[in-house]
Enzyme design. Sequence first.
Site, PDB file in Angstrom:
ATOM      1  N   GLN A   8     -26.019   5.109  73.321  1.00  0.00           N
ATOM      2  CA  GLN A   8     -25.791   4.043  72.021  1.00  0.00           C
ATOM      3  C   GLN A   8     -25.871   4.730  71.044  1.00  0.00           C
ATOM      4  O   GLN A   8     -27.317   5.241  70.630  1.00  0.00           O
ATOM      5  CB  GLN A   8     -26.373   2.750  72.162  1.00  0.00           C
ATOM      6  CG  GLN A   8     -26.070   1.771  71.219  1.00  0.00           C
ATOM      7  CD  GLN A   8     -26.965   0.561  71.136  1.00  0.00           C
ATOM      8  OE1 GLN A   8     -28.110   0.614  70.519  1.00  0.00           O
ATOM      9  NE2 GLN A   8     -26.332  -0.408  71.695  1.00  0.00           N
ATOM     10  N   HIS A  47     -28.108 -10.173  63.427  1.00  0.00           N
ATOM     11  CA  HIS A  47     -29.632 -10.499  63.723  1.00  0.00           C
ATOM     12  C   HIS A  47     -29.844 -11.416  62.640  1.00  0.00           C
ATOM     13  O   HIS A  47     -31.352 -12.084  62.894  1.00  0.00           O
ATOM     14  CB  HIS A  47     -30.149  -9.346  63.922  1.00  0.00           C
ATOM     15  CG  HIS A  47     -30.063  -8.535  65.021  1.00  0.00           C
ATOM     16  ND1 HIS A  47     -29.807  -8.984  66.309  1.00  0.00           N
ATOM     17  CD2 HIS A  47     -29.710  -7.087  65.180  1.00  0.00           C
ATOM     18  CE1 HIS A  47     -29.713  -8.045  67.178  1.00  0.00           C
ATOM     19  NE2 HIS A  47     -29.544  -6.748  66.547  1.00  0.00           N
ATOM     20  N   GLU A  48     -29.704 -11.568  61.420  1.00  0.00           N
ATOM     21  CA  GLU A  48     -30.077 -12.498  60.220  1.00  0.00           C
ATOM     22  C   GLU A  48     -29.485 -13.725  60.677  1.00  0.00           C
ATOM     23  O   GLU A  48     -29.807 -14.765  59.828  1.00  0.00           O
ATOM     24  CB  GLU A  48     -29.778 -11.857  59.069  1.00  0.00           C
ATOM     25  CG  GLU A  48     -28.489 -11.642  58.704  1.00  0.00           C
ATOM     26  CD  GLU A  48     -28.480 -10.721  57.504  1.00  0.00           C
ATOM     27  OE1 GLU A  48     -28.154 -11.251  56.496  1.00  0.00           O
ATOM     28  OE2 GLU A  48     -28.470  -9.345  57.645  1.00  0.00           O
ATOM     29  N   ALA A  49     -28.502 -14.125  61.422  1.00  0.00           N
ATOM     30  CA  ALA A  49     -27.897 -15.357  61.491  1.00  0.00           C
ATOM     31  C   ALA A  49     -28.887 -16.403  61.720  1.00  0.00           C
ATOM     32  O   ALA A  49     -29.917 -16.381  62.548  1.00  0.00           O
ATOM     33  CB  ALA A  49     -26.880 -15.224  62.537  1.00  0.00           C
ATOM     34  N   ARG A  50     -28.574 -17.597  61.119  1.00  0.00           N
ATOM     35  CA  ARG A  50     -29.614 -18.595  61.496  1.00  0.00           C
ATOM     36  C   ARG A  50     -29.469 -19.469  62.963  1.00  0.00           C
ATOM     37  O   ARG A  50     -30.073 -20.106  63.170  1.00  0.00           O
ATOM     38  CB  ARG A  50     -29.603 -19.556  60.411  1.00  0.00           C
ATOM     39  CG  ARG A  50     -29.732 -18.971  58.779  1.00  0.00           C
ATOM     40  CD  ARG A  50     -29.857 -20.079  57.748  1.00  0.00           C
ATOM     41  NE  ARG A  50     -31.197 -20.763  58.124  1.00  0.00           N
ATOM     42  CZ  ARG A  50     -31.462 -22.070  57.292  1.00  0.00           C
ATOM     43  NH1 ARG A  50     -30.753 -22.201  56.139  1.00  0.00           N
ATOM     44  NH2 ARG A  50     -32.387 -22.675  57.392  1.00  0.00           N
ATOM     45  N   ARG A  82     -18.444  -1.337  69.670  1.00  0.00           N
ATOM     46  CA  ARG A  82     -19.066  -2.701  69.835  1.00  0.00           C
ATOM     47  C   ARG A  82     -18.890  -3.537  68.604  1.00  0.00           C
ATOM     48  O   ARG A  82     -19.419  -2.900  67.328  1.00  0.00           O
ATOM     49  CB  ARG A  82     -20.650  -2.653  70.281  1.00  0.00           C
ATOM     50  CG  ARG A  82     -21.337  -3.984  70.188  1.00  0.00           C
ATOM     51  CD  ARG A  82     -22.883  -3.897  70.526  1.00  0.00           C
ATOM     52  NE  ARG A  82     -23.573  -5.249  70.911  1.00  0.00           N
ATOM     53  CZ  ARG A  82     -23.453  -5.655  71.978  1.00  0.00           C
ATOM     54  NH1 ARG A  82     -23.088  -5.135  72.986  1.00  0.00           N
ATOM     55  NH2 ARG A  82     -24.280  -6.680  72.090  1.00  0.00           N
ATOM     56  N   TYR A  90     -25.721  -4.169  61.675  1.00  0.00           N
ATOM     57  CA  TYR A  90     -26.162  -2.578  61.302  1.00  0.00           C
ATOM     58  C   TYR A  90     -25.217  -2.258  60.284  1.00  0.00           C
ATOM     59  O   TYR A  90     -24.487  -2.859  59.920  1.00  0.00           O
ATOM     60  CB  TYR A  90     -26.259  -1.928  62.706  1.00  0.00           C
ATOM     61  CG  TYR A  90     -27.171  -2.294  63.661  1.00  0.00           C
ATOM     62  CD1 TYR A  90     -28.624  -2.423  63.223  1.00  0.00           C
ATOM     63  CD2 TYR A  90     -27.120  -3.262  64.562  1.00  0.00           C
ATOM     64  CE1 TYR A  90     -29.511  -2.855  64.030  1.00  0.00           C
ATOM     65  CE2 TYR A  90     -27.980  -3.569  65.467  1.00  0.00           C
ATOM     66  CZ  TYR A  90     -29.503  -3.528  65.101  1.00  0.00           C
ATOM     67  OH  TYR A  90     -30.320  -3.948  66.061  1.00  0.00           O
ATOM     68  N   ARG A 136     -20.440  -9.670  52.658  1.00  0.00           N
ATOM     69  CA  ARG A 136     -21.830 -10.140  52.454  1.00  0.00           C
ATOM     70  C   ARG A 136     -22.735  -8.937  52.105  1.00  0.00           C
ATOM     71  O   ARG A 136     -23.560  -9.276  51.434  1.00  0.00           O
ATOM     72  CB  ARG A 136     -22.004 -10.621  53.870  1.00  0.00           C
ATOM     73  CG  ARG A 136     -23.562 -11.137  53.863  1.00  0.00           C
ATOM     74  CD  ARG A 136     -23.980 -11.542  55.296  1.00  0.00           C
ATOM     75  NE  ARG A 136     -25.398 -12.042  55.403  1.00  0.00           N
ATOM     76  CZ  ARG A 136     -25.622 -13.090  55.285  1.00  0.00           C
ATOM     77  NH1 ARG A 136     -24.906 -14.202  54.823  1.00  0.00           N
ATOM     78  NH2 ARG A 136     -26.886 -13.595  55.324  1.00  0.00           N
TER      79      ARG A 136
END
Length: 224
Positions: A45, A197-200, A159, A111, A120
């Site tokens: 990866q 990863h920052e999604a609520r 990905r 990322y 965003r």
Amino acid sequence: TGAFAPNRAGRLQQEPNTMMSAEDAARHRPITRAVHEAGGRILLQVLHSGRYGYHREIVAPSPIRSAINPGTPRELAPAEIPTIIADFARAAGLAREAGYDGVEIMGSEGYLITQFLTPRTNRREDEWGGTLANRMRFPLEILRQVRAMVGRDFVVMFRISAIDLVEDGLTGDEIVTLAQAVEAAGADIINTGIGWHEARIPTIAAAVPPAAFAWTPSSAEHPS
């Protein structure tokens, strides 16, 4: 594998996990040899953290801080972007030298590649920002250069996030457009993650009920 950065600025933590040199590749050969001896196949990866890195050298398309990171990234100069693209290709070539059967290019979950893709985090006014075609230029050029580096007999997986789950993320239709462009640019396999990863909305497996995102394949009907 876990994440290996194509350059120092792309590392996740202060101590680097990188694929930048022949020495890096040599350290991986015991791993690939053991997998092959057991009859398996393995991909490396390749991940550039962008504004998600926890160190002082973080970079991003635009200098916008993430809610999950105390640091503000430095905005990449136009001349730096082709160098990063070449770093991804170099990492793929080194992965091949290390005995890997392919690479997974991490273009999901917030990322650096994702940061180029969405309004965003991409407020650029040059050829790397603005329209969707411009914002897709970064990942597609990475794929083209990776494919040119490793040839056709090496697996290239890309990905994507099947849905972004953040404001000003990609819509469902844009994700479909991206996936089609990724295939045309040279990806053999498209692998999907969920959200940034920052999604609520929780996306980590232990916190999500079974089949919670079963509707995602029809995400064109469910804009993020």
